[in-house]
Design a protein around this motif. Sequence first.
Motif, PDB file in Angstrom:
ATOM      1  N   LEU A  73       0.817  -1.209   0.000  1.00  0.00           N
ATOM      2  CA  LEU A  73       0.000   0.000   0.000  1.00  0.00           C
ATOM      3  C   LEU A  73       0.855   1.264   0.000  1.00  0.00           C
ATOM      4  O   LEU A  73       0.465   2.297  -0.544  1.00  0.00           O
ATOM      5  CB  LEU A  73      -0.930  -0.010   1.213  1.00  0.00           C
ATOM      6  N   ALA A  74       2.044   1.199   0.633  1.00  0.00           N
ATOM      7  CA  ALA A  74       2.928   2.371   0.680  1.00  0.00           C
ATOM      8  C   ALA A  74       3.475   2.734  -0.695  1.00  0.00           C
ATOM      9  O   ALA A  74       3.919   3.850  -0.913  1.00  0.00           O
ATOM     10  CB  ALA A  74       4.078   2.115   1.645  1.00  0.00           C
ATOM     11  N   ASN A  75       3.455   1.762  -1.630  1.00  0.00           N
ATOM     12  CA  ASN A  75       3.866   2.007  -3.013  1.00  0.00           C
ATOM     13  C   ASN A  75       5.266   2.633  -3.122  1.00  0.00           C
ATOM     14  O   ASN A  75       5.455   3.699  -3.714  1.00  0.00           O
ATOM     15  CB  ASN A  75       2.844   2.911  -3.718  1.00  0.00           C
ATOM     16  N   PRO A  76       6.298   1.966  -2.570  1.00  0.00           N
ATOM     17  CA  PRO A  76       7.641   2.538  -2.600  1.00  0.00           C
ATOM     18  C   PRO A  76       8.321   2.332  -3.946  1.00  0.00           C
ATOM     19  O   PRO A  76       7.920   1.470  -4.737  1.00  0.00           O
ATOM     20  CB  PRO A  76       8.366   1.759  -1.510  1.00  0.00           C
ATOM     21  N   SER A  77       9.362   3.109  -4.197  1.00  0.00           N
ATOM     22  CA  SER A  77      10.153   2.937  -5.420  1.00  0.00           C
ATOM     23  C   SER A  77      11.176   1.827  -5.267  1.00  0.00           C
ATOM     24  O   SER A  77      11.610   1.219  -6.251  1.00  0.00           O
ATOM     25  CB  SER A  77      10.868   4.248  -5.768  1.00  0.00           C
ATOM     26  N   ILE A  78      11.603   1.578  -4.027  1.00  0.00           N
ATOM     27  CA  ILE A  78      12.578   0.527  -3.726  1.00  0.00           C
ATOM     28  C   ILE A  78      11.956  -0.372  -2.673  1.00  0.00           C
ATOM     29  O   ILE A  78      11.356   0.100  -1.691  1.00  0.00           O
ATOM     30  CB  ILE A  78      13.893   1.139  -3.199  1.00  0.00           C
ATOM     31  N   LEU A  79      12.088  -1.654  -2.862  1.00  0.00           N
ATOM     32  CA  LEU A  79      11.459  -2.626  -1.971  1.00  0.00           C
ATOM     33  C   LEU A  79      12.541  -3.501  -1.339  1.00  0.00           C
ATOM     34  O   LEU A  79      13.446  -3.979  -2.025  1.00  0.00           O
ATOM     35  CB  LEU A  79      10.475  -3.495  -2.761  1.00  0.00           C
ATOM     36  N   VAL A  80      12.426  -3.696  -0.016  1.00  0.00           N
ATOM     37  CA  VAL A  80      13.354  -4.558   0.718  1.00  0.00           C
ATOM     38  C   VAL A  80      12.541  -5.647   1.395  1.00  0.00           C
ATOM     39  O   VAL A  80      11.639  -5.360   2.185  1.00  0.00           O
ATOM     40  CB  VAL A  80      14.150  -3.763   1.762  1.00  0.00           C
ATOM     41  N   LEU A  81      12.853  -6.886   1.065  1.00  0.00           N
ATOM     42  CA  LEU A  81      12.171  -8.034   1.665  1.00  0.00           C
ATOM     43  C   LEU A  81      13.208  -8.857   2.409  1.00  0.00           C
ATOM     44  O   LEU A  81      14.027  -9.539   1.802  1.00  0.00           O
ATOM     45  CB  LEU A  81      11.490  -8.885   0.589  1.00  0.00           C
ATOM     46  N   ASP A  82      13.187  -8.759   3.732  1.00  0.00           N
ATOM     47  CA  ASP A  82      14.155  -9.481   4.551  1.00  0.00           C
ATOM     48  C   ASP A  82      13.520 -10.783   5.028  1.00  0.00           C
ATOM     49  O   ASP A  82      12.904 -10.845   6.081  1.00  0.00           O
ATOM     50  CB  ASP A  82      14.572  -8.618   5.740  1.00  0.00           C
ATOM     51  N   GLU A  83      13.670 -11.810   4.192  1.00  0.00           N
ATOM     52  CA  GLU A  83      13.080 -13.127   4.474  1.00  0.00           C
ATOM     53  C   GLU A  83      11.601 -12.975   4.794  1.00  0.00           C
ATOM     54  O   GLU A  83      11.070 -13.469   5.792  1.00  0.00           O
ATOM     55  CB  GLU A  83      13.820 -13.792   5.643  1.00  0.00           C
ATOM     56  N   ALA A  84      10.895 -12.271   3.899  1.00  0.00           N
ATOM     57  CA  ALA A  84       9.519 -11.874   4.166  1.00  0.00           C
ATOM     58  C   ALA A  84       8.537 -13.030   4.140  1.00  0.00           C
ATOM     59  O   ALA A  84       7.435 -12.917   4.667  1.00  0.00           O
ATOM     60  CB  ALA A  84       9.079 -10.818   3.154  1.00  0.00           C
ATOM     61  N   THR A  85       8.877 -14.123   3.510  1.00  0.00           N
ATOM     62  CA  THR A  85       7.928 -15.241   3.400  1.00  0.00           C
ATOM     63  C   THR A  85       8.316 -16.412   4.289  1.00  0.00           C
ATOM     64  O   THR A  85       7.790 -17.507   4.130  1.00  0.00           O
ATOM     65  CB  THR A  85       7.844 -15.720   1.933  1.00  0.00           C
ATOM     66  N   SER A  86       9.215 -16.174   5.238  1.00  0.00           N
ATOM     67  CA  SER A  86       9.709 -17.297   6.035  1.00  0.00           C
ATOM     68  C   SER A  86       8.658 -17.863   6.981  1.00  0.00           C
ATOM     69  O   SER A  86       8.769 -18.995   7.419  1.00  0.00           O
ATOM     70  CB  SER A  86      10.930 -16.856   6.848  1.00  0.00           C
ATOM     71  N   SER A  87       7.624 -17.063   7.301  1.00  0.00           N
ATOM     72  CA  SER A  87       6.653 -17.491   8.309  1.00  0.00           C
ATOM     73  C   SER A  87       5.336 -17.973   7.713  1.00  0.00           C
ATOM     74  O   SER A  87       4.376 -18.159   8.462  1.00  0.00           O
ATOM     75  CB  SER A  87       6.388 -16.327   9.282  1.00  0.00           C
ATOM     76  N   VAL A  88       5.266 -18.131   6.416  1.00  0.00           N
ATOM     77  CA  VAL A  88       4.016 -18.569   5.796  1.00  0.00           C
ATOM     78  C   VAL A  88       4.195 -19.968   5.237  1.00  0.00           C
ATOM     79  O   VAL A  88       5.310 -20.421   4.966  1.00  0.00           O
ATOM     80  CB  VAL A  88       3.588 -17.596   4.675  1.00  0.00           C
ATOM     81  N   ASP A  89       3.069 -20.648   5.059  1.00  0.00           N
ATOM     82  CA  ASP A  89       3.121 -21.995   4.534  1.00  0.00           C
ATOM     83  C   ASP A  89       3.448 -21.955   3.040  1.00  0.00           C
ATOM     84  O   ASP A  89       3.432 -20.896   2.399  1.00  0.00           O
ATOM     85  CB  ASP A  89       1.792 -22.707   4.783  1.00  0.00           C
TER      86      ASP A  89
END
Length: 637
Positions: free
Chosen positions: A542-558
């Motif tokens: 939703l923040a719609n950034p120009s640069i995206l940082v994903l620090d192991e963002a999917t580690s907690s989902v199935d």
Amino acid sequence: MPGRGAPAVKPANFASSAGRLLRLLSPDTWRVAAVAVCAVVSVALAVTAPKVLGDATNVIFDGVIGASLEPGVPKEAQVEALRASGQTQLADMLAAMDAVPGEGINFGTLGTLLLGVLAIYLASFFFGWAQARVTARIVQNAMYRLRRDVDAKLFRLPMSHFQRESRGDVLSRVTNDIDNLAQTLSQSITQVITSVLTILGVLGMMLWISPLLALIAVATVPVSALVTVLIARRSQVQFKAQWKTTGEVNGYIEEMFTGQDVVKAFGQQDRVVAGFAPANDRLYSSTFRAQFVSGIIMPVMMFISNLNYVAVAVVGGIQVAGGALSIGGVQAFVQYSRQFSQPLGQLGGLINMLQSGVASAERVFGLLDSREESPDPAHPVVLDQVRGDVAFRHVSFSYTPQAPLIRDLSFEAKPGRTVAIVGPTGAGKTTLVNLLMRFYDIDSGEITIDGVSTMEMRRDDVRRCIGMVLQDAWLFEGTIRENLSYGAPEATEEQIMAAARATSVDHFVRSLPEGYDTVLPADGGSLSQGQRQLITIARAWLANPSILVLDEATSSVDTRTEVAIRQAMNALREARTSFVIAHRLSTIRDADVILAVRDGKIVEQGTHADLLEAGGFYAELYQSQFSGPVTADEPPE
């Protein structure tokens, strides 16, 4: 357990800290002046009352004695008759009185004096009430400014500060110590002014009534002051220890409460309780010593005051018997002696409170004086439209000078490309992101966004163009809708719903009784870790950034949700520069470039296929996840 240590505490500097504490009141100088005026009037009235009561006592006593004298015979003649009969002492007493032979109590005069005393006490009460009210406003204004300054300071502190300090101790400084300061100022401002003025006013009245009795009363002051100083020196050290150990206990409790799931999962409740006992014992010991040592002041002062009272009563009785002083004067002087010793005792007890308050002030000032982040440039560069061209050029960084972490690292991420960063634990992956976000400043080299060094930009401007999703999902207390729009408070309802649907948040939120109006506690409440992570991903969307940082963002989902999230992330990454830190190497196979980091250096870079074909460090990491347990000769993940 980590994070339990309290910060190092400098030796107490009472005068310096007390002066700085008083300077907090400078914006309310006129109110302080009003408090002083109210105190002067209130004390002046309170000091006047015993003298008027003494006059009323004289009216009663003179009336009683006058009624017992022979009517029509002048008082002087009756005095001479007493002297002639050898009753010299009784004659001296009668001569000093205003008794009129044959006349009783003058109730008109007595009534006027008593009404005057009542009016004096009422006026004194009113000015005392006004003093207390204005004092409360002064103190709360000062504490408001102090809390505001501390809150602003916390956001100017570098991340390294919060890694060094226990969170519980920081919270203790912001809450317990400031509350203790407020209590100290509330009582000390009024008591100091009132006590000093009372001592001066009462001393003047005692000198007026009887210089000899005043000398006896004043003789105890040096003794009281010496005892107070000797005890206060010891209590100050103990109060410093008390507030230091309070921070330790708070830090330990905060840490163990936050990690209670881990504590219970590993069955370490007994160990945690045993670990709490030493800190609790230290707090008990330091608090007991502080309260005991400082508590001695009041009993000692009362003992000295009682000795003074006995001396005044004996000598005053002798003076009355000799006609040098009226009985009403003795009564007033006894009241004044109590009024004189009471503020001395209050000042003694006040030193106890001031020791505690100044100890808290030093801890708060220590936080305010902590080293801040380097200031933003005076004339920062502002990017109107961020394309997302990110470059690291010969970057070096270390958390401590003795242990270099990032050394001469260079790479470039073109706009719209996805850069994956992989490597073993401790290789510096998350550190690269922290440097990009300017959570830490680099030691040397340069990090640029669209060709502009991040050091030439404000930190807020740097972070405003970057959206970040961390491995640890952070939610604040509020509704799900408020959490989603945290980075875009102006977002419309349609935009919020679109972000929620794109990141698989919508389907589980609609199953909740209150839907998007469900209020979450700070830890996410009953939501699973995966659901909390989905909300943070939707927040970044939703923040719609120009640069995206994903620090192991999917580690907690199935795995199934991960596929949906990856599809959403692929759409989100379109036309955005993305940095993905991943331990699951299968999730970054479609990255435009993969950086394999080891010991703070990029040892390999390329696409997934190229790096596997090269058979180097990345290939070893990848194969270790799919070929069974890692052996001693294989690198860790």
